[in-house]
Write an enzyme that holds these catalytic residues in place. Structure first.
Site, short mmCIF file in Angstrom:
data_model
loop_
_atom_site.label_atom_id
_atom_site.label_comp_id
_atom_site.label_asym_id
_atom_site.label_seq_id
_atom_site.Cartn_x
_atom_site.Cartn_y
_atom_site.Cartn_z
N LYS A 1 -44.84 7.89 6.15
CA LYS A 1 -45.23 6.90 5.57
C LYS A 1 -44.17 5.49 6.56
CE LYS A 1 -45.36 6.90 1.32
NZ LYS A 1 -44.52 6.00 0.46
N SER A 2 -42.71 6.14 5.79
CA SER A 2 -41.43 6.04 5.73
C SER A 2 -41.76 4.50 7.07
CB SER A 2 -40.24 6.35 5.94
OG SER A 2 -40.11 6.74 3.82
N GLY B 1 -44.87 0.64 -3.44
CA GLY B 1 -44.20 0.32 -3.75
C GLY B 1 -43.38 -0.68 -2.10
N ARG C 1 -42.66 -1.91 -12.38
CA ARG C 1 -41.64 -1.46 -11.94
C ARG C 1 -40.51 -2.33 -11.23
NH1 ARG C 1 -43.84 2.48 -7.28
NH2 ARG C 1 -42.17 2.55 -6.50
N ASP D 1 -36.99 12.73 -2.63
CA ASP D 1 -38.70 12.39 -2.83
C ASP D 1 -38.44 14.02 -2.74
OD1 ASP D 1 -39.38 9.83 -3.21
OD2 ASP D 1 -39.21 9.75 -0.73
N LYS E 1 -40.59 5.41 -9.50
CA LYS E 1 -41.01 5.39 -8.91
C LYS E 1 -43.09 5.31 -9.35
CE LYS E 1 -38.63 7.49 -5.45
NZ LYS E 1 -38.94 6.64 -4.34
N ARG F 1 -46.93 12.86 -5.74
CA ARG F 1 -46.50 13.98 -5.20
C ARG F 1 -46.48 14.91 -6.78
NH1 ARG F 1 -43.94 12.44 -0.47
NH2 ARG F 1 -43.43 10.55 -0.60
N LYS G 1 -52.67 8.67 -1.14
CA LYS G 1 -51.56 7.50 -1.44
C LYS G 1 -50.73 8.08 0.36
CE LYS G 1 -47.60 5.98 -3.53
NZ LYS G 1 -47.55 4.64 -3.40
#
Length: 408
Positions: free
Chosen positions: A22-23, A69, A98, A291, A318, A365, A389
């Site tokens: 994802k990153s 995010g 956030r 993470d 988060k 997570r 997600k």
């Protein structure tokens, strides 16, 4: 959706294909807008990446990115340079609590036109795209690396590039280096010396193809499963590489403490339980890989090992306050756990309470970190769909591992 998890065995022998990081995917999706010749293979199928793709393709004024995010931070910077475009960038209720002010302040220092629609320092924000002509900015080095990466991703399209001075201690360096490495792959010249990052403007755009490595954060749950399983259990995961850009690849070293060996092949890793876990106290500074803190804490609890994890200050902003969430749910299972605003201390326990329902707090997570405990006791995961997600096939893959899963 509420799922009950049980297992009839602790022996694992299988292979799993995992979606792209994802990153990496989200960084490349932004860069693709700046470099139209960029082709992306093995793109993440996570909700965050889907939300980002939709936001980049829509012409609507209001852009809602839900819980994503990364998308919020990256799009704040991206829409700032879209001359002639005006958007209101918003998200879920949690997203609206956030903080975004640090990034907004840095962009406004460069000349961006951004205002708050409601609460100062938080989404929703109104962005009027304009040409950013300034090329130097300062930002604290201990903030979320996504703020810094958001600036780096637009830097090649600025007339004079960008120089970022990071103030104080720098955390999450692997994620900054990931962004810089992807820029380098696309022939953007960068430097990172001391506390100063420089990105030169892109002079010439050519066609490029980038293959996204699979997500190491997603691999963490399989590390936990193998650690909690019987000796000689084994799972092969693809597609991974030894010289990873992802900070979470430190898993291969950390999980040696739990008796898990990582074997690297050309495009995969094989995780094997080769010994019982080391029962000594595990002490880790996870400032470069926060993470995976939830996964490691749950692994330690499942194996009856005490641990002290530090460098966790970013977990409070988060999808939920992950430190409080971990304390709440591990305590329900019988753990003795203490937290500060940046650390977690877990005392060893040989007793796990059965049939506990784990709250997920809209946090993918939480669901995935606690699932491996089904190797020890029956467990229930509430709002189990939250895993989409970042890991859409997670529950199907858990069944392939050997979990019995049924809706409660």
């Amino acid at each position: 959706m509420k799922l009950q998890l049980t297992t009839n065995t602790t022996s694992v022998h299988t292979s799993i294909n995992i979606s792209g990081s994802k990153s990496e995917s989200n960084r490349l999706l932004i860069l693709q807008q700046i470099l139209p010749g960029l082709q992306i293979e093995n793109l993440s199928d996570s909700d965050d990446s889907v939300h980002l793709q939709h936001a980049l393709s829509t012409s609507e004024e209001v852009v809602n990115i839900g819980h994503a995010g990364t998308a919020m931070r990256f799009l704040t910077a991206y829409f700032s340079i879209k001359e002639g475009r005006e958007v209101v960038l918003t998200g879920s209720e949690r997203m609206q609590n956030r903080p975004i002010g640090i990034l907004v302040d840095a962009l406004k220092e460069l000349g961006a036109q951004i205002t708050y629609e409601d609460k100062e320092g938080y989404p929703p924000i109104r962005i009027k795209g304009t040409s950013l002509v300034k090329d130097k900015v300062q930002i604290n080095g201990n903030v979320s690396s996504q703020y810094i990466s958001a600036l780096l991703l637009i830097a090649p399209s600025l007339p004079n590039g960008l120089e970022i001075e990071l103030l104080g201690e720098i955390t999450s360096i692997p994620y900054i280096n990931m962004t810089l490495s992807l820029l380098n792959q696309l022939e953007v010249t960068t430097s990172f010396v001391g506390n100063t990052i420089k990105v030169n403007p892109l002079k010439l755009s050519s066609s490029k193809e980038v293959v996204v490595e699979s997500d190491w954060s997603s691999a963490s749950y399989f590390y936990s499963i193998i650690a909690l399983s019987s000796l000689d259990s084994q799972v092969t995961l693809s597609a991974y590489k030894k010289d990873s850009l992802q900070g979470d690849s430190c898993l291969s070293e950390i999980y040696k403490h739990f008796g898990v060996r990582t074997t690297f092949d050309k495009n995969s890793i094989t995780l094997t339980k080769v010994s019982e876990a080391n029962n000594s106290r595990l002490e880790l500074d996870l400032k470069n890989a926060p993470d995976i803190a939830q996964t490691i804490a749950v692994t330690c609890f499942g194996l009856g090992i005490d641990c002290h994890l530090t460098g966790l200050h970013t977990l409070k902003i988060k999808e939920t306050d992950r430190l409080v969430a971990l304390q709440n749910e591990l305590t329900k299972l019988g753990a003795s756990i203490a937290i500060t605003d940046k650390s977690l201390t877990l005392e060893k326990s040989n007793n796990i309470i059965e049939n506990i329902a784990i709250e997920t707090y809209n946090d993918h997570r939480m669901a995935m970190a606690f699932a491996p405990l089904a190797f020890k006791v029956p467990i229930t995961i509430l709002d189990a769909n939250v895993v989409t997600k970042s890991f859409r096939s997670f529950w199907k893959d858990m069944q392939q591992i050997g979990f019995q899963i049924k809706e409660a």
